[in-house]
Design an enzyme around this catalytic site. Structure first.
Site, mmCIF file in Angstrom:
data_model
loop_
_atom_site.group_PDB
_atom_site.id
_atom_site.type_symbol
_atom_site.label_atom_id
_atom_site.label_comp_id
_atom_site.label_asym_id
_atom_site.label_seq_id
_atom_site.Cartn_x
_atom_site.Cartn_y
_atom_site.Cartn_z
ATOM 1 N N GLU A 172 -10.745 13.051 45.050
ATOM 2 C CA GLU A 172 -10.623 14.046 43.992
ATOM 3 C C GLU A 172 -12.025 14.350 43.460
ATOM 4 O O GLU A 172 -12.790 13.444 43.111
ATOM 5 C CB GLU A 172 -9.732 13.485 42.863
ATOM 6 C CG GLU A 172 -9.530 14.477 41.744
ATOM 7 C CD GLU A 172 -8.196 14.288 41.025
ATOM 8 O OE1 GLU A 172 -7.281 13.663 41.593
ATOM 9 O OE2 GLU A 172 -8.086 14.785 39.901
ATOM 10 N N ASN A 215 -6.278 9.004 38.807
ATOM 11 C CA ASN A 215 -4.925 9.526 38.989
ATOM 12 C C ASN A 215 -4.301 8.598 40.024
ATOM 13 O O ASN A 215 -4.338 8.847 41.224
ATOM 14 C CB ASN A 215 -4.955 10.972 39.475
ATOM 15 C CG ASN A 215 -5.516 11.880 38.392
ATOM 16 O OD1 ASN A 215 -5.229 11.709 37.210
ATOM 17 N ND2 ASN A 215 -6.351 12.828 38.782
ATOM 18 N N GLU A 296 -3.133 14.712 31.551
ATOM 19 C CA GLU A 296 -2.961 15.556 32.735
ATOM 20 C C GLU A 296 -1.793 15.070 33.598
ATOM 21 O O GLU A 296 -1.908 14.924 34.802
ATOM 22 C CB GLU A 296 -4.261 15.592 33.544
ATOM 23 C CG GLU A 296 -5.422 16.079 32.695
ATOM 24 C CD GLU A 296 -6.752 16.170 33.430
ATOM 25 O OE1 GLU A 296 -6.943 15.441 34.414
ATOM 26 O OE2 GLU A 296 -7.596 16.969 32.994
ATOM 27 N N ARG A 329 -9.204 4.587 29.458
ATOM 28 C CA ARG A 329 -9.910 5.858 29.253
ATOM 29 C C ARG A 329 -9.441 6.594 27.992
ATOM 30 O O ARG A 329 -8.248 6.592 27.659
ATOM 31 C CB ARG A 329 -9.740 6.764 30.472
ATOM 32 C CG ARG A 329 -10.414 6.183 31.689
ATOM 33 C CD ARG A 329 -10.175 7.043 32.889
ATOM 34 N NE ARG A 329 -11.153 8.090 33.067
ATOM 35 C CZ ARG A 329 -10.863 9.338 33.425
ATOM 36 N NH1 ARG A 329 -9.614 9.733 33.573
ATOM 37 N NH2 ARG A 329 -11.809 10.216 33.617
ATOM 38 N N LYS A 365 -15.715 9.822 28.078
ATOM 39 C CA LYS A 365 -16.595 10.754 28.792
ATOM 40 C C LYS A 365 -17.749 11.166 27.882
ATOM 41 O O LYS A 365 -17.602 11.162 26.658
ATOM 42 C CB LYS A 365 -15.829 11.996 29.219
ATOM 43 C CG LYS A 365 -14.833 11.736 30.338
ATOM 44 C CD LYS A 365 -14.248 13.034 30.892
ATOM 45 C CE LYS A 365 -13.208 12.704 31.962
ATOM 46 N NZ LYS A 365 -12.670 13.891 32.643
ATOM 47 N N ASP A 370 -14.972 18.144 29.144
ATOM 48 C CA ASP A 370 -14.790 17.597 30.489
ATOM 49 C C ASP A 370 -16.002 17.821 31.377
ATOM 50 O O ASP A 370 -15.983 18.736 32.203
ATOM 51 C CB ASP A 370 -13.551 18.255 31.130
ATOM 52 C CG ASP A 370 -13.115 17.537 32.378
ATOM 53 O OD1 ASP A 370 -13.635 16.444 32.635
ATOM 54 O OD2 ASP A 370 -12.266 18.084 33.093
ATOM 55 N N GLU A 392 -18.709 7.168 30.165
ATOM 56 C CA GLU A 392 -18.332 7.619 31.514
ATOM 57 C C GLU A 392 -19.114 8.891 31.823
ATOM 58 O O GLU A 392 -18.937 9.918 31.162
ATOM 59 C CB GLU A 392 -16.820 7.897 31.594
ATOM 60 C CG GLU A 392 -16.387 8.452 32.945
ATOM 61 C CD GLU A 392 -14.872 8.676 33.062
ATOM 62 O OE1 GLU A 392 -14.085 7.906 32.462
ATOM 63 O OE2 GLU A 392 -14.479 9.630 33.748
ATOM 64 N N GLU A 398 -18.469 18.181 39.827
ATOM 65 C CA GLU A 398 -17.268 19.007 39.720
ATOM 66 C C GLU A 398 -17.561 20.361 39.087
ATOM 67 O O GLU A 398 -17.063 21.385 39.542
ATOM 68 C CB GLU A 398 -16.220 18.249 38.889
ATOM 69 C CG GLU A 398 -14.994 19.074 38.603
ATOM 70 C CD GLU A 398 -13.955 18.328 37.773
ATOM 71 O OE1 GLU A 398 -14.171 17.151 37.452
ATOM 72 O OE2 GLU A 398 -12.928 18.947 37.455
ATOM 73 N N HIS A 526 -16.662 25.774 30.339
ATOM 74 C CA HIS A 526 -15.381 25.834 31.041
ATOM 75 C C HIS A 526 -15.010 27.241 31.487
ATOM 76 O O HIS A 526 -13.891 27.715 31.244
ATOM 77 C CB HIS A 526 -14.264 25.248 30.163
ATOM 78 C CG HIS A 526 -13.194 24.543 30.949
ATOM 79 N ND1 HIS A 526 -12.409 25.193 31.873
ATOM 80 C CD2 HIS A 526 -12.779 23.254 30.961
ATOM 81 C CE1 HIS A 526 -11.553 24.339 32.402
ATOM 82 N NE2 HIS A 526 -11.766 23.140 31.880
ATOM 83 N N TRP A 548 -6.618 24.830 30.122
ATOM 84 C CA TRP A 548 -7.247 24.837 31.449
ATOM 85 C C TRP A 548 -7.726 26.238 31.823
ATOM 86 O O TRP A 548 -7.983 26.509 32.990
ATOM 87 C CB TRP A 548 -6.254 24.330 32.518
ATOM 88 C CG TRP A 548 -6.048 22.843 32.491
ATOM 89 C CD1 TRP A 548 -6.705 21.939 31.711
ATOM 90 C CD2 TRP A 548 -5.135 22.079 33.291
ATOM 91 N NE1 TRP A 548 -6.247 20.664 31.963
ATOM 92 C CE2 TRP A 548 -5.279 20.714 32.936
ATOM 93 C CE3 TRP A 548 -4.195 22.401 34.283
ATOM 94 C CZ2 TRP A 548 -4.540 19.683 33.515
ATOM 95 C CZ3 TRP A 548 -3.454 21.378 34.868
ATOM 96 C CH2 TRP A 548 -3.626 20.030 34.492
HETATM 97 C C1 BDP Z 1 -11.206 16.365 35.284
HETATM 98 C C2 BDP Z 1 -10.864 16.629 36.716
HETATM 99 C C3 BDP Z 1 -9.662 15.901 37.206
HETATM 100 C C4 BDP Z 1 -9.727 14.457 36.795
HETATM 101 C C5 BDP Z 1 -9.887 14.370 35.304
HETATM 102 C C6 BDP Z 1 -10.097 12.963 34.801
HETATM 103 O O1 BDP Z 1 -10.701 18.011 36.855
HETATM 104 O O2 BDP Z 1 -9.621 16.055 38.595
HETATM 105 O O3 BDP Z 1 -8.592 13.776 37.181
HETATM 106 O O4 BDP Z 1 -11.028 15.060 34.906
HETATM 107 O O5 BDP Z 1 -11.218 12.644 34.462
HETATM 108 O O6 BDP Z 1 -12.561 16.574 35.181
HETATM 109 O O7 BDP Z 1 -9.155 12.213 34.709
#
Ligand code: BDP
Length: 705
Positions: A172, A215, A296, A329, A365, A370, A392, A398, A526, A548
């Site tokens: 991912e 995930n 998510e 997290r 994070k 994100d 993190e 990404e 974003h 999103w």
């Molecule tokens: C986002 C990503 C997703 C990750 C999520 C995460 O788009 O793929 O699963 O963060 O950090 O940046 O859990």
């Protein structure tokens, strides 16, 4: 034929460093050294490494590799070790041991020169391993070891890579091929790449790896996979690296056959305890669990009306008897919560500060949204004095152009670490939260989401090896400077020739800002394409989740654009210290790099430069494009300083980047231009196509999702 012979002759005459190099050796090139000082050659002529075991063998092997690479000579291991002695402090004679007065702890090391004998000492074999890597680095960099020498002690205890790798080997947000874990061949086949991976990590001080995606797939906790994880753990152990696994919160139901995963249910609690015991039977030094919950679509304690602390504690209790930890997290947010996504993690976690077990660390994070190209630091930093928080960072890109866009991320990491939270008055930098000094945390950690895959050079872009390296260096010492990191990395990876080092260093140090300029300047965020986030998508709107979409974040209309996070609207600003509310809430004092992150402003808002917002924005995009094009030119001038293989590879990526920077500029300016209704200012090129063209670009099978 004649030409072919000439070509072959020319190639044979090329210095070794200019021959084909696929980058597999990373920053551990150990390329030939000319003009070495005597001690640098001497250390390999009479070396002694005390002790035995796998870690000691690795140390010896490293010395051999280096001396062959540097000087084309074998290392002589002797009884006297009169030129180099690598030994635990407890093994040194009192006069030498007493030279090292600082507490080196479990992982620190001391390298010094005692009348011509170089000593590497530490309290553990892992400390010796780190010290050896450092010694070899000093030699490659032609840097001295003085009488007092080098003392290094990591400032952060757990320095962990997070692999978002799936059991089917897709990654991912991974852009460098597939997962390096070949689950199918494990546990019987231990690929050399696993050992090279561990070695590279150890060389920059990384001491943990979470090998599976956040995930999570519950299957990884079944015996079938635990046996495979065990094989990896065995391979990594001599390098000082612990394995962590991601735990899916619903595992008690999915693989345990229970009816619930409620953390307060005694059966669930027992299930996790039994599972932990089983894991420790396979992996006695298992690091612990990494958990993404209630985010998510992932299951979590919310499903049972429980708090994040109640969720984390059940896992923490299970691993506690074995010395394990839980990295829980804070990336928790929901489309059903009406609040600004920016505020949700803080609102969820601050009220439960102090409610976590002492073997839980909350993983936050760097920013509240994100991993955007630029974010202000996450407001949780400084806001949880009773609960250890860890950083993190995302190493994989990404939101920064994926693998083809050169972006040296150390300046971005450094910017966040240096930001002042003001929670204990001025000087309360984020780095002090992370190293535990601000709140006296008993546990400290940093995570980096890996950019590693099966690509021969590991990271896709050769320069993205530098981000893996930089992450390791900053996890060891969050006060390390980007410039130092860049310099060392370039010299270790390519050459020390200043004609190469200086322009490349400049290019690297400016690259993050360049990407911000052509993607999301002035606090825009974003606005990437939907789902895969490859390329621009400021028009992304609608669909299952507003948070999103791009329109949720930029709020563009004829009136202007930006996210108003002041008191007038979401008031995310209130989550920061009063000093920052004051500074960032005020248009006079907010740094322009965060302008549209915190404010919604009209297109003709006056900027410090005297330009109006629209013009300033357009000029930023143009600047980013100009720099990306300039990088192609700079690199071309360096052709003679770098081997063919890496030269061509980097060149083609830089060209892609320059083209895509233009794609970004044109698409974004056309889109926002519909609202601003203003022409592009002088100096900004007209887009090549119309907006519809960009909106219809549809890339198929973009990697990483
Ligand atoms: C986002 C990503 C997703 C990750 C999520 C995460 O788009 O793929 O699963 O963060 O950090 O940046 O859990």
């Amino acid at each position: 034929m004649y030409r072919l012979i000439n070509l072959l002759l020319a190639l044979a005459l090329l210095p070794l460093t200019l021959q084909a190099n696929d980058g597999y050796k990373l920053w551990l090139q150990y390329y030939p050294i000319e003009n070495a000082e005597d001690w640098m050659t001497d250390v390999f002529t009479d070396a002694k490494v005390n002790g035995s075991g796998e870690t000691i063998s690795i140390i010896k092997n490293e010395l051999e590799l280096a001396s062959e690479g540097f000087f084309n000579k074998k290392t002589s291991f002797t009884e006297s070790g009169s030129k180099l002695w690598i030994a635990l402090k407890s093994e040194l004679p009192a006069n030498l041991a007493s030279r090292s007065t600082e507490d080196l702890g479990e992982e620190g090391y001391h390298i010094f020169n005692a009348n011509g004998q170089v000593i590497v000492t530490a309290n553990t074999q892992f400390g010796l391993l780190y010290g050896t890597f450092r010694l070899l680095q000093q030699i490659q960099l032609l840097e001295p070891i003085s009488e007092h020498g080098i003392v290094e002690i990591p400032k952060i205890q757990k320095r962990v890579l997070n692999h978002w790798d799936n059991l089917n080997r897709t990654v991912e947000r991974g852009y460098s091929g597939f997962s390096i874990w070949n689950w199918h061949r494990l546990p019987r086949h231990i690929d050399q790449q696993y050992l090279d991976y561990a070695r590279a990590n150890a060389s920059v001080g990384i001491n943990g790896t979470a090998i599976t995606n956040v995930n999570a797939n519950a299957l990884v906790l079944t015996p079938y996979y635990l046996e495979k994880a065990q094989a990896l753990a065995n391979a990594f152990r001599p390098y000082g690296i612990k394995v962590y696994l991601t735990a899916r919160f619903s595992s008690p139901m999915e693989i345990g056959g229970l009816k619930t995963a409620d953390p307060l249910d005694p059966e669930v609690q027992q299930w996790w305890k039994d599972k932990a015991k089983e894991i420790y039977d396979y992996i006695p030094d298992f690091g612990g669990f990494l958990v993404k919950a209630d985010s998510e679509g992932q299951p979590g304690p919310h499903n049972y009306g429980r708090t994040q602390a109640e969720g984390a504690n059940v896992l923490a209790d299970a691993v506690k008897p074995f010395g394990g930890i839980v990295m829980w997290r804070a990336f928790v947010y929901s489309e059903h919560t009406p609040d600004d996504r920016h505020k949700q993690a803080y609102n969820e976690f601050v009220p439960i500060d102090g409610k976590f077990r002492d073997n839980v660390i909350v993983q936050v994070k760097n920013g509240a949204i994100d991993f955007q190209p630029r974010e202000p630091f996450h407001p949780l930093f400084g806001a949880m004095p009773e609960t250890p928080l860890m950083m993190e960072f995302q190493i994989t890109q990404e939101y920064l152009g994926h693998d083809t866009h050169l972006a040296f991320l150390a300046p971005m990491y450094e910017e966040v670490l240096k930001e002042d939270t003001y929670v204990n008055g001025e000087g309360s930098e984020v780095a002090k939260v992370i190293d535990g000094s601000l709140h006296d945390y008993s546990m400290t950690a940093m995570a980096g989401v890996a950019n590693i895959g099966t690509d021969r050079n590991w990271t896709g872009h050769h320069f993205h090896q530098a981000n893996w390296y930089a992450y390791g260096k900053l996890a060891w010492n969050p006060y390390e400077r980007s410039e130092r990191i860049a310099l060392d990395w370039i010299k270790l990876t390519f050459t020390s020739d200043p004609d190469f080092v200086n322009p490349v260093k400049e290019m690297m140090l400016r690259s993050h800002e360049m990407v911000v300029n052509y993607m999301t300047p002035l606090g825009i965020h974003h606005i990437m394409a939907r789902s895969h986030h490859y390329g621009p998508g400021p028009w992304v709107t609608g669909g299952e989740r507003a948070d999103w979409t791009s329109t949720y974040y930029h709020n563009a209309s004829e009136k202007g654009m930006g996210f108003d996070r002041t008191r007038a609207r979401s008031n995310a600003l209130e989550q920061y210290a009063p000093e920052l509310q004051e500074k960032w809430g005020n248009l006079e004092t907010v740094p322009e790099k965060f302008l549209l992150w915190f404010h919604h402003l009209p297109w003709d808002h006056q900027m410090k430069s005297g330009n109006i917002l629209w013009d300033e924005m357009a000029l930023h995009y143009q600047k980013g494009v100009d720099e990306a094009r300039q990088n192609v030119k700079t690199w071309k001038k360096l052709e003679n300083h770098v081997d063919r293989y890496r030269y061509e590879h980097v060149l083609s990526f830089l060209k892609i980047q320059a083209e895509e920077a233009q794609w970004w500029r044109d698409a974004v300016l056309l889109y926002f231009g519909q609202f601003s209704n203003r022409p592009l200012p002088e100096g900004v090129e007209s887009p090549e196509h119309d907006l519809e063209y960009y909106m219809n670009i549809n890339h198929k099978f973009v990697p990483g999702i």
